[in-house]
Design a protein around this motif. Structure first.
Motif, PDB file in Angstrom:
ATOM      1  N   GLN A   3     -16.927   7.340  13.226  1.00  0.00           N
ATOM      2  CA  GLN A   3     -16.827   6.004  12.932  1.00  0.00           C
ATOM      3  C   GLN A   3     -17.970   5.110  13.588  1.00  0.00           C
ATOM      4  O   GLN A   3     -18.196   5.767  14.568  1.00  0.00           O
ATOM      5  CB  GLN A   3     -15.404   5.628  13.614  1.00  0.00           C
ATOM      6  CG  GLN A   3     -15.085   4.113  13.828  1.00  0.00           C
ATOM      7  CD  GLN A   3     -13.613   3.616  14.043  1.00  0.00           C
ATOM      8  OE1 GLN A   3     -13.166   4.485  15.613  1.00  0.00           O
ATOM      9  NE2 GLN A   3     -13.187   2.704  13.643  1.00  0.00           N
ATOM     10  N   LEU A   4     -17.949   4.597  13.176  1.00  0.00           N
ATOM     11  CA  LEU A   4     -19.757   3.037  13.182  1.00  0.00           C
ATOM     12  C   LEU A   4     -19.212   2.215  13.491  1.00  0.00           C
ATOM     13  O   LEU A   4     -18.837   1.169  12.517  1.00  0.00           O
ATOM     14  CB  LEU A   4     -20.868   3.625  12.583  1.00  0.00           C
ATOM     15  CG  LEU A   4     -21.300   5.583  12.601  1.00  0.00           C
ATOM     16  CD1 LEU A   4     -22.279   4.946  11.450  1.00  0.00           C
ATOM     17  CD2 LEU A   4     -21.848   5.476  13.824  1.00  0.00           C
ATOM     18  N   VAL A   5     -19.146   1.219  14.644  1.00  0.00           N
ATOM     19  CA  VAL A   5     -17.936  -0.086  14.453  1.00  0.00           C
ATOM     20  C   VAL A   5     -19.995  -0.396  14.706  1.00  0.00           C
ATOM     21  O   VAL A   5     -20.329  -0.564  16.101  1.00  0.00           O
ATOM     22  CB  VAL A   5     -17.173  -0.524  15.514  1.00  0.00           C
ATOM     23  CG1 VAL A   5     -17.816  -1.694  15.487  1.00  0.00           C
ATOM     24  CG2 VAL A   5     -16.389   0.850  14.994  1.00  0.00           C
ATOM     25  N   GLU A   6     -20.511  -1.803  14.452  1.00  0.00           N
ATOM     26  CA  GLU A   6     -21.424  -2.983  14.838  1.00  0.00           C
ATOM     27  C   GLU A   6     -20.837  -4.038  15.106  1.00  0.00           C
ATOM     28  O   GLU A   6     -19.702  -4.706  14.851  1.00  0.00           O
ATOM     29  CB  GLU A   6     -22.563  -3.233  13.329  1.00  0.00           C
ATOM     30  CG  GLU A   6     -22.523  -2.393  12.160  1.00  0.00           C
ATOM     31  CD  GLU A   6     -22.355  -1.507  11.543  1.00  0.00           C
ATOM     32  OE1 GLU A   6     -22.508  -1.200  10.675  1.00  0.00           O
ATOM     33  OE2 GLU A   6     -20.554  -2.242  11.078  1.00  0.00           O
ATOM     34  N   SER A   7     -21.579  -4.884  16.092  1.00  0.00           N
ATOM     35  CA  SER A   7     -21.351  -5.777  16.937  1.00  0.00           C
ATOM     36  C   SER A   7     -22.754  -6.936  17.307  1.00  0.00           C
ATOM     37  O   SER A   7     -23.890  -6.311  16.664  1.00  0.00           O
ATOM     38  CB  SER A   7     -20.419  -6.092  18.260  1.00  0.00           C
ATOM     39  OG  SER A   7     -21.295  -5.613  19.150  1.00  0.00           O
ATOM     40  N   GLY A   8     -22.290  -8.370  17.948  1.00  0.00           N
ATOM     41  CA  GLY A   8     -23.859  -8.997  17.780  1.00  0.00           C
ATOM     42  C   GLY A   8     -23.851  -9.457  16.857  1.00  0.00           C
ATOM     43  O   GLY A   8     -25.488 -10.582  17.016  1.00  0.00           O
ATOM     44  N   GLY A   9     -23.772 -10.039  15.557  1.00  0.00           N
ATOM     45  CA  GLY A   9     -24.483 -10.521  14.601  1.00  0.00           C
ATOM     46  C   GLY A   9     -23.863 -11.892  14.539  1.00  0.00           C
ATOM     47  O   GLY A   9     -23.011 -12.058  15.710  1.00  0.00           O
ATOM     48  N   LEU A  20     -28.336  -6.680  17.779  1.00  0.00           N
ATOM     49  CA  LEU A  20     -27.023  -5.798  17.735  1.00  0.00           C
ATOM     50  C   LEU A  20     -26.622  -5.019  18.522  1.00  0.00           C
ATOM     51  O   LEU A  20     -28.053  -3.481  18.564  1.00  0.00           O
ATOM     52  CB  LEU A  20     -27.699  -5.914  16.091  1.00  0.00           C
ATOM     53  CG  LEU A  20     -27.600  -6.561  15.360  1.00  0.00           C
ATOM     54  CD1 LEU A  20     -28.079  -6.091  13.754  1.00  0.00           C
ATOM     55  CD2 LEU A  20     -26.499  -8.032  15.172  1.00  0.00           C
ATOM     56  N   SER A  21     -24.982  -4.201  18.435  1.00  0.00           N
ATOM     57  CA  SER A  21     -25.076  -2.682  18.530  1.00  0.00           C
ATOM     58  C   SER A  21     -23.889  -2.182  17.299  1.00  0.00           C
ATOM     59  O   SER A  21     -23.732  -2.501  17.366  1.00  0.00           O
ATOM     60  CB  SER A  21     -24.447  -3.073  20.178  1.00  0.00           C
ATOM     61  OG  SER A  21     -25.103  -3.785  20.892  1.00  0.00           O
ATOM     62  N   CYS A  22     -23.991  -0.942  17.823  1.00  0.00           N
ATOM     63  CA  CYS A  22     -23.272  -0.005  17.060  1.00  0.00           C
ATOM     64  C   CYS A  22     -23.199   1.096  17.965  1.00  0.00           C
ATOM     65  O   CYS A  22     -23.393   1.904  18.828  1.00  0.00           O
ATOM     66  CB  CYS A  22     -24.398   0.331  15.974  1.00  0.00           C
ATOM     67  SG  CYS A  22     -23.357   1.961  15.264  1.00  0.00           S
TER      68      CYS A  22
END
Length: 124
Positions: A3-9, A20-22
């Protein structure tokens, strides 16, 4: 499964910065390469940067060289994309991806796992 979850946009003015973080998780998480792609409305998915998990070698698209920096924290299973000097042309949905192949590939088809994407909007 991985599972990959991006954040920071988010929304930023031209010339500004975002990181951005993943975050990666999964019972068998052991990627050889992870990367960032982006897709703007009406355009094909575009390679941004990739990093080899062991050793940390990197590859960048010409359009972001000198402005973006990819990195990873092996202990935390987190990949980052530091984006500086952002331009309106950088506006896109940014996707995190991972593969167990060795190559720092710029081809989306080389990657087996994908995050849901995070929107980056750069205003002029």
């Amino acid at each position: 499964q991985v599972q990959l979850v991006e954040s920071g946009g988010g929304l930023v003015q031209a010339g500004g910065s975002l990181r951005l973080s993943c975050a990666a998780s999964g019972r068998t998480f052991s990627p050889y390469v992870m990367g960032w792609f982006r897709q703007a409305p009406g355009k094909e998915r575009e390679f941004v940067a990739a990093i080899r998990w062991s050793g940390g070698s990197t590859s960048y698209a010409d359009s972001v060289k000198g402005r973006f920096t990819i990195s990873r924290d092996n202990a935390k299973n987190i990949m980052y994309l530091q984006m500086n000097s952002l331009e309106p042309e950088d506006t896109a949905v940014y996707y995190c991806a991972a593969t167990r192949t060795f190559s720092l590939s710029s081809r989306p088809g080389s990657y087996d796992y994908w995050g849901q994407g995070t929107q980056v909007t750069v205003s002029s």
